[in-house]
Design an enzyme around this catalytic site. Sequence first.
Site, short mmCIF file in Angstrom:
data_model
loop_
_atom_site.label_atom_id
_atom_site.label_comp_id
_atom_site.label_asym_id
_atom_site.label_seq_id
_atom_site.Cartn_x
_atom_site.Cartn_y
_atom_site.Cartn_z
CB ILE A 175 -0.93 0.01 1.23
CG1 ILE A 175 -1.83 -1.23 1.23
CG2 ILE A 175 -1.77 1.28 1.25
CD1 ILE A 175 -2.69 -1.36 2.48
CE LYS A 176 0.17 5.07 4.58
NZ LYS A 176 -0.44 6.36 4.93
N GLY A 217 5.31 3.50 5.15
CA GLY A 217 5.07 4.43 6.25
C GLY A 217 6.31 4.65 7.07
CG HIS A 218 6.26 7.93 9.76
ND1 HIS A 218 5.21 8.46 9.05
CD2 HIS A 218 5.85 7.88 11.05
CE1 HIS A 218 4.22 8.75 9.88
NE2 HIS A 218 4.57 8.40 11.10
CB SER A 219 5.48 3.68 12.29
OG SER A 219 4.22 3.49 11.66
N GLY A 220 6.45 1.81 9.50
CA GLY A 220 6.41 0.46 8.95
C GLY A 220 5.73 0.45 7.60
CG LEU A 251 0.74 0.62 6.26
CD1 LEU A 251 -0.28 1.73 6.20
CD2 LEU A 251 0.56 -0.19 7.53
CE LYS A 270 1.76 0.52 11.13
NZ LYS A 270 1.73 1.56 12.19
CG ASP A 319 1.41 12.88 10.92
OD1 ASP A 319 1.09 13.99 10.46
OD2 ASP A 319 1.91 11.99 10.23
#
Length: 691
Positions: free
Chosen positions: A524-525, A527-530, A532, A546, A649
């Site tokens: 999906i994308k 992310g800065h924390s993991g 997806l 995630k 955020d």
Amino acid sequence: MVDRRSLVSLAFLFSLLFQLTFEQIEPLSSRVERAALFDLRSSLGLRSKEWPRNVDPCSLWKGVTCENGRVIGINISGFRRTRLGKLSPQFSVQGLANLTLLQSFNASNFLLPGRIPDWFGFQLSSLKVLDLRSCSVNGAIPPSLGNLTNLTSLYLSDNNLTGIIPNSLGQLLRLSVLNFSRNSITGTIPASFVSLGNLSSIDISANSLSGSIPPDIGALTRLQYLNFSSNMLMSYIPSQLGNLSSLVDLDLSFNSLTGGVPPELRGLRSLQRMILRNNMLDGPLSENLLPTLSQLQVVVLRQNNFTGDLPDVLWSLPRLSYLDLSDNNFTGILPNSSSNHSVTAEMLNISNNMFYGNLSRIIRRFNVIDLSSNYFEGKILDSMLNVSLNTNCLQNVSNQRTTGECQSFYAERGLAFDNFGRPNSTGPPATGSSRKSNRDKIILAGVLGGVGLLFILLLLLVLFLLCTRKRRNSNQRGNGVGPAPVGSSPPPPGMSINFINVGDSFTMQQLLQATGDFSDANLIKHGHSGDLFNGVLESGVPVVIKRIDVRTTKKDSYLVELDFFSKISQTRFVPLLGHCLENENEKFLVYKHMPNGDLSNSLYYRNSTSEDGTLQSLDWITRLKIAIGAAEALSYLHNECNPPFVHRDIQASSIFLDDKYEVRLGSLSEVCTQEGDSHQSKITRLLRLPQ
């Protein structure tokens, strides 16, 4: 300048590729089958988007597979009906009867309310795969399915099936996968299952099956996955299960099984997960329970009546990642070992038992530890994080047992208690002439205690009045969803996590299968924390997974999310379905899939919702619902959580919308700073018309 020979060769390759492509797609040659497909299209109310008119079904109909101009596969999984078809959905598939070469029918996640037709077992003799997961099928399983002797996979999970499992299914000698989980099936496990020698996976969990586990199940030597959990099975665990040398996953949890764990289970050399929780199993665990080179990664024996010491082999499993022995009557001391295994285990839970003695270095192997409600004494080890130590006999730790409880426990075993490190702790209990002295001390303690209690009550009353006045002043300043006050950030991730409240425990293999080995097509994308990924569980449930690389992100970031979900009870957050923590370098969190994506897509890219496929703008009533939903979620974080959370955020891409456009807040790894800005202005910006 390009070489002429290279151009000629390239042109030849392209022509060969086109020739092979057109040879593989042979148009439908049977008029009977063409009529059957159009009959199926009409009876199921399928849209022209998937099955358009005036084109060849073998070439352009989605989910239709042909071979030599004949239909061999139908896959309508997840299809949507036309508006007319939605008004009266039925299990109406008469057209299948004329597809005499049909090998696969997959209608998972497609609404088919009604009974499985009895003629399936007489007119679909070529069928190899029948997948009706999550179709709202009801009624009994027709015995005629036993005539489908070519069947290799039978999926009927997540429906409303009733009645018993027909004995005739023992005739499916080629069957490899059988899944009847999450229905309302009654009766017993058929003895005829012993004939299914090719079975590799059987899941009949979450039904109402009773009786005992047939011992002959141990003859299914190809079996890799066995799940009889969440039924009403009684009696004992058959020792014959130890013959399943290929078994990887065993789940017998949430039944009424009695007796002990048979030592013959040491024959399960390939076993990676053993889940026996919530039964009535008792007795000690045999020292020979597990082979020395066991592959076990997950062992869950919680909420039984086990007694005695733990076998040493259980502490030395080389690949162990998750050990839960809580809510039993285990006793003994922890082995004095530093554990040289290179693999770091994720969780140890031995709470609510009767372990005692000093803490051992062996627990350092685990990241998250729950030792509460035991009788451990002495000092805690240095640098112990993510550990729960409540209700023990430890020194310099709050919320411990009373001195009397600890002394009594150790005295019953002929042991000396260290008296929380205070002097004169090892002497025997006072007797004889000392009784009068003890009586005087008790009377004095009672008087002093009464005075102290009155003082404490007065102090609490004063504090209550001060807090009430402070809250009244706070309410006068307003109840907006602005930044939380300083000092209101949530506790650090060094707290204990109640894993009962954070969903199921998935295996790495389940997640790899769900995401196609985490392929780029499902990404999906980043992310800065993991990262997806889209995924579909074996049960057919769509999820978002995630993947968190602890080597490149903050090591304990995933624990923040687990801790958050173990405490909240609010529907305004994307539901956490489970987790996988068995990998040392990567952790995985499994969330419910949100059909309408995030708010950013709905606002700026528009969503296709109409029946004819035209693009529709997000109406203002829906926008208002979204704004209110986001405000409710933020208000819950700021005003109802204790201590308050601040989501740092809040962007359109972190507000997700379910199938009814209800708001679900995401990006929860970003919850936990003190520095929030005014979210009211952000919500206002999110609701502006797209440029």
